[in-house]
Design a protein around this motif. Structure first.
Motif, PDB file in Angstrom:
ATOM      1  N   LYS A   1       0.839  -1.212   0.015  1.00 14.51           N
ATOM      2  CA  LYS A   1       0.098  -0.090  -0.055  1.00 14.51           C
ATOM      3  C   LYS A   1       0.878   1.308   0.184  1.00 14.51           C
ATOM      4  N   LYS A   2       2.106   1.079   0.623  1.00 18.22           N
ATOM      5  CA  LYS A   2       2.870   2.493   0.580  1.00 18.22           C
ATOM      6  C   LYS A   2       3.778   2.500  -0.492  1.00 18.22           C
ATOM      7  N   GLY A   3       3.536   1.414  -1.432  1.00 18.92           N
ATOM      8  CA  GLY A   3       4.322   1.673  -2.715  1.00 18.92           C
ATOM      9  C   GLY A   3       5.854   1.001  -2.734  1.00 18.92           C
ATOM     10  N   TYR A   4       6.327   0.183  -1.604  1.00 26.02           N
ATOM     11  CA  TYR A   4       7.669  -0.161  -1.505  1.00 26.02           C
ATOM     12  C   TYR A   4       7.886  -1.604  -2.153  1.00 26.02           C
ATOM     13  N   ILE A   5       6.721  -2.673  -2.255  1.00 26.87           N
ATOM     14  CA  ILE A   5       6.920  -3.613  -3.102  1.00 26.87           C
ATOM     15  C   ILE A   5       5.675  -3.860  -3.898  1.00 26.87           C
ATOM     16  N   ALA A   6       5.825  -4.850  -4.705  1.00 31.52           N
ATOM     17  CA  ALA A   6       4.676  -5.214  -5.752  1.00 31.52           C
ATOM     18  C   ALA A   6       4.748  -6.619  -6.108  1.00 31.52           C
ATOM     19  N   PRO A   7       3.771  -7.177  -6.365  1.00 32.61           N
ATOM     20  CA  PRO A   7       3.594  -8.440  -6.957  1.00 32.61           C
ATOM     21  C   PRO A   7       4.323  -8.425  -8.365  1.00 32.61           C
ATOM     22  N   ALA A   8       5.137  -9.499  -8.390  1.00 33.90           N
ATOM     23  CA  ALA A   8       5.512  -9.910  -9.838  1.00 33.90           C
ATOM     24  C   ALA A   8       4.753 -11.115 -10.369  1.00 33.90           C
ATOM     25  N   GLU A   9       4.127 -10.677 -11.673  1.00 32.34           N
ATOM     26  CA  GLU A   9       2.979 -11.625 -12.209  1.00 32.34           C
ATOM     27  C   GLU A   9       3.749 -12.985 -12.815  1.00 32.34           C
TER      28      GLU A   9
END
Length: 200
Positions: free
Chosen positions: A51-59
């Motif tokens: 939510k804070k933009g530090y990590i994201a899922p890798a598809e």
């Protein structure tokens, strides 16, 4: 970008370091084991970091985290070797074989390669805030001033105590009234206490 909490920052550091070492991010379970916390707690940290933009899922990947960091102030944690156990009680034999490593915030490390870590056993330093099970971060050096907490080698044992040089002997003082001082002539200082790392 909203700042992560201190615990979220530790989790972020772990994700980054693990990914660098293993060429893939850690699983939720691996992260939980590293911090000795529940899988649910890790999932909550991951959600907050997303939510804070530090990590994201890798598809399309089973290990589906990627770190999104473009902050030049971000400093990667340092890898410090764990060299066994130190007694905060009576001296115990020190197994100096390499026993894994711990990742320490770079702000705690002043000089690369000049630190090691030992697990604390016993309660003789509890009044100094050092508890059984803590991980002691030690700065390597062979001398210490009076009153400094040191890792001292006595014959084939190591102990964590406060160091005092007296006119004819060395006194290694506990921080627990239940323990008597250790008096000796020959002591080798392996290092001085830099920080205590504790898992809650």
């Amino acid at each position: 970008m909203k700042e992560p909490t201190s615990r979220q920052q530790e989790v972020l550091h772990f994700i980054t370091s693990f990914t660098e070492l293993n060429s893939c991010p850690p699983t939720v379970r691996e992260t939980a084991e590293h911090f000795s916390i529940s899988v649910k707690a890790v999932q909550d940290h991951f959600t907050a970091l997303r939510k804070k933009g530090y990590i994201a899922p890798a598809e399309g990947r089973s290990r589906s985290l990627k770190v999104l960091i473009d902050d030049p102030e971000f400093k990667r944690p340092k890898r410090v070797p764990v060299l066994g156990t130190v007694a905060a009680g009576l001296p115990v034999f020190c197994d100096e074989n390499y026993n894994g490593c711990v990742y320490v915030p770079s702000s705690l490390i002043k000089e690369e390669g000049a630190y090691f870590a030992l697990y604390v056993r016993g309660d003789s330093m509890k009044d100094a805030g050092i508890l059984d099970g803590d991980l002691a971060l030690i700065r390597k050096q062979e001398a210490a001033s009076n009153g400094t907490i040191v890792v001292a080698l006595i014959e084939d044992s190591v102990t964590l105590k406060r160091f005092f040089k007296e006119p004819s002997r060395i006194r290694l003082q506990a921080e627990n009234a239940a323990y008597s001082p250790i008096y000796c002539q020959n002591v080798k200082i392996l290092g001085v206490l830099s920080n205590i790392i504790r898992n809650y």
